[in-house]
Design an enzyme around this catalytic site. Structure first.
Site, PDB file in Angstrom:
ATOM      1  N   LYS A 120       0.829  -1.210   0.000  1.00  0.00           N
ATOM      2  CA  LYS A 120       0.000   0.000   0.000  1.00  0.00           C
ATOM      3  C   LYS A 120       0.863   1.259   0.000  1.00  0.00           C
ATOM      4  O   LYS A 120       0.625   2.186  -0.789  1.00  0.00           O
ATOM      5  CB  LYS A 120      -0.931   0.020   1.216  1.00  0.00           C
ATOM      6  CG  LYS A 120      -1.903   1.195   1.215  1.00  0.00           C
ATOM      7  CD  LYS A 120      -2.736   1.230   2.471  1.00  0.00           C
ATOM      8  CE  LYS A 120      -1.953   1.773   3.651  1.00  0.00           C
ATOM      9  NZ  LYS A 120      -2.781   2.014   4.839  1.00  0.00           N
ATOM     10  N   ASP A 138      -6.557   1.087   1.002  1.00  0.00           N
ATOM     11  CA  ASP A 138      -6.638   1.186   2.458  1.00  0.00           C
ATOM     12  C   ASP A 138      -8.024   0.737   2.895  1.00  0.00           C
ATOM     13  O   ASP A 138      -8.795   0.174   2.096  1.00  0.00           O
ATOM     14  CB  ASP A 138      -6.339   2.622   2.914  1.00  0.00           C
ATOM     15  CG  ASP A 138      -7.404   3.617   2.465  1.00  0.00           C
ATOM     16  OD1 ASP A 138      -8.319   3.231   1.682  1.00  0.00           O
ATOM     17  OD2 ASP A 138      -7.348   4.779   2.895  1.00  0.00           O
TER      18      ASP A 138
END
Length: 212
Positions: A120, A138
């Site tokens: 991420k 997320d």
């Protein structure tokens, strides 16, 4: 969501916010990497509060290493998990200096080798700093992707892969910011604000939340 609904979904978000930006504060690629590394299980507001103390005294890998672990911890102690994050940041800075000439690398493989930098974080840096069409999934994007029917998936990686397949190419550079902001302020976890959502007509979520 059908392809036509996906197109309308992003066309609407784009019209409302043509150039979305990260809410993390930074002025360089290294500051961005640092802020994203610190943001795990923390709010952007909390990270910005800490980096406003840190960056004026140390905003390069060399300066962070010179600061030392204890002083680094003192600057970011208001952030959750600050001890492990400080250790990871110090290790990352050492690698940046030793292997990359003090610069943040531009490839996913090199970024993901940095301590504390997962997929991420790498996706955020690649997208925001280098303009790559990546999807940093997320909790907000994971929720929006599944709830709306835009990109159903049981894992963040599955949602990421669905988004890359389903989002029209012209929207990819900014899509992850639009989705994060939509999840943060409209498509809330406990009670989505369907009554004021500009893309509710594109969304598979039922029943829509009525106005209070």
């Amino acid at each position: 969501m059908t392809p036509a609904q996906i197109d309308r979904f992003f066309t609407t978000l784009q019209a409302a916010n043509p150039l979305p930006a990260s809410e993390l504060e930074y002025t360089s690629v290294f500051e961005l990497l640092t802020a994203v590394l610190l943001s795990a299980q923390a709010t952007d507001v909390g990270v910005n509060k800490a980096t406003r103390r840190l960056f004026p005294v140390a905003n390069t890998p060399q300066q962070v290493l010179a600061l030392g672990l204890e002083r680094l911890e003192s600057h970011i102690r208001t952030i959750g998990l600050y001890r492990s994050k400080a250790r990871h940041l110090m290790q990352t800075c050492a690698i940046l200096v030793e292997r990359h000439g003090g610069e943040v690398p531009r490839t996913r493989e090199a970024l993901e080798r940095l301590p504390g930098v997962g997929r991420k974080t790498a996706n955020v840096v690649l997208n925001v700093a280098f303009g790559e069409p990546t999807m940093a999934v997320d909790t907000h994007i994971f929720r929006v992707g599944n709830r709306t029917g835009l990109a159903p998936g049981k894992t963040p990686l599955a949602v990421e892969q669905q988004l890359l397949r389903r989002v029209p190419e012209r929207f990819l550079p900014h899509a992850h910011h639009w989705l994060i902001l939509h999840g943060r302020y409209v498509c809330l976890a406990r009670k989505p604000r369907c009554w004021e959502c500009a893309v509710a007509d594109c969304c598979d979520f039922q029943p829509k939340t009525p106005a209070p």
